[in-house]
Design an enzyme around this catalytic site. Sequence first.
Site, PDB file in Angstrom:
ATOM      1  NE  ARG A  78     -44.548 -15.217   7.704  1.00 59.08           N
ATOM      2  CZ  ARG A  78     -43.884 -16.070   8.457  1.00 59.08           C
ATOM      3  NH1 ARG A  78     -42.551 -16.189   8.333  1.00 59.08           N
ATOM      4  NH2 ARG A  78     -44.525 -16.822   9.338  1.00 59.08           N
ATOM      5  CB  SER A 138     -24.342  14.861  -9.689  1.00 62.13           C
ATOM      6  OG  SER A 138     -23.213  14.650 -10.515  1.00 62.13           O
ATOM      7  CE  LYS A 152     -27.475  15.510 -13.609  1.00 60.66           C
ATOM      8  NZ  LYS A 152     -27.073  14.225 -14.238  1.00 60.66           N
ATOM      9  CG  ASN A 159     -29.178  13.122 -11.020  1.00 58.53           C
ATOM     10  OD1 ASN A 159     -29.240  13.802 -12.035  1.00 58.53           O
ATOM     11  ND2 ASN A 159     -28.025  12.809 -10.443  1.00 58.53           N
ATOM     12  NE  ARG A 164     -38.319 -33.443  -4.344  1.00 57.79           N
ATOM     13  CZ  ARG A 164     -37.687 -33.848  -3.238  1.00 57.79           C
ATOM     14  NH1 ARG A 164     -37.941 -35.042  -2.715  1.00 57.79           N
ATOM     15  NH2 ARG A 164     -36.802 -33.081  -2.659  1.00 57.79           N
TER      16      ARG A 164
END
Length: 485
Positions: free
Chosen positions: A119, A283, A289, A291, A323
């Site tokens: 799935r 940030s 910044k 990122n 098993r």
Amino acid sequence: MTDAGLLRPGAHRGDAHTDDTAVLQALLDVEAAWVAAQADAGLAPRAAAGSARAAARAADYDAGDIARRAEGGGNPVIPLLADYRRRLGELDPEAVRFAHRGLTSQDVMDTAMMLLVRRAAEPLGRQLSGTADALARLAQAHRGTVQAARTLTQHALPTTFGLKAAGWLAGLQDLEADLAGLTRLPASWGGAAGTLAGSMALFPGAPDAAEQAVELARRWAGELGLSMPAHVWHTSRRPVLRTAETLAAVCAALGRIANDVLLLSRPELGELREPAAEGRGVSSAMPQKQNPVLSVLLKRTALTAPQLVAQLHLAAAQYVDERPDGAWHTEWPALRELARLAVAASSHAAELTAGLTVDPARMRANLDASGPAVLAERISAELAPLLPPAADGATGKQQVQAVVREHASDRKGMLDALVGLAAGTRLADGTPVDRGVVTRLLDPAGYLGANDLLIDRVLERHDRPANDPSTMSGGHAGTSARSTA
């Protein structure tokens, strides 16, 4: 107590197909499908199959309570089965006796894990298809966008960003056969000790009880959209390993793209830029910044996946008897996490590649900054064979190398020196080696090898019709993208 994914940023994108509710639903669907298979084989009334499906709604069960009770038997099938039988009994008391008969917990758990991955493969395939489409567009649009090829971190030769994008796409194309395998995952069958004794008991006195038991398992797998394995794999774990290796390979291929984006989006290079979104890349301490968070998370995933595969290989090597005792239990979280991370990564990659900003001017500027020496291979190949030995005995190649070393970062100086060095020589077609010829030798766009051919080969593979729409190559528009040059 909850696990909201605080330590796995971005992995929530894969939760819908892999969280505890999804696991519960897979387990319930496996149990319901077994009753349906019995009804199909004439072993249970048709009404029982309908009741079994009606009782198999994960929303009707308490995952937390089942998880706590799972400690008693070592797996969640046992407490869930008790709750399922109770729920089924409320709907159809006659159907209860058909639930789980002939099965063992491992049959249900292994089959449910395969169903869970099957799935998860659906959104995984769709999102990888979107990434492939985006990369095909980048490859076509930038087949003439010249940039520096880098080997061992250093500028090597000219290349194009189109060819780089085609290389990323080829990495995904190489996974097509593996991804197709995720649509043919096997059910697990065998009963308590892998002998099918429990299933055969459903056909008392039948001379072909063994064959009928196998056929019942085949019906069960068909109900779930899974394949029928060639043998009982309770302790032969190649199906799990093959599945995990495919998921990890997806993470690695996407991580390879992320690595390039992380490098080329560094401010000192500035050749690529991730798509912006509200609140992304911020940030806590440096508001200036931006990122490249999508690539960071893709790299995180690529670095995490191999350890999960290693855990599964370690478990497979520890299986004993008919098993397992403990090794089996370590598989569930590792395989589930691989599926979750792979789905999340495919989502991150689709968003990254669809919105990636390319700066051709910075690419060319960075290439030019490496100086004319980046074309040393071409210069040597073209001019060295034309030069007679020097008075000091230096060969043509040595003479060219000396000029390249002396003027490695001085284009005009190299041009003048090479024109002087090659004065009086002619190319194979008789053309005099003059300033115009040498100028062309120093043009990076003129030394791109089989750039167009290599890009076209990848794009042709992308454009071909896909037989299985659930694989990575399926689902794209198949828009032709060809060079007209």
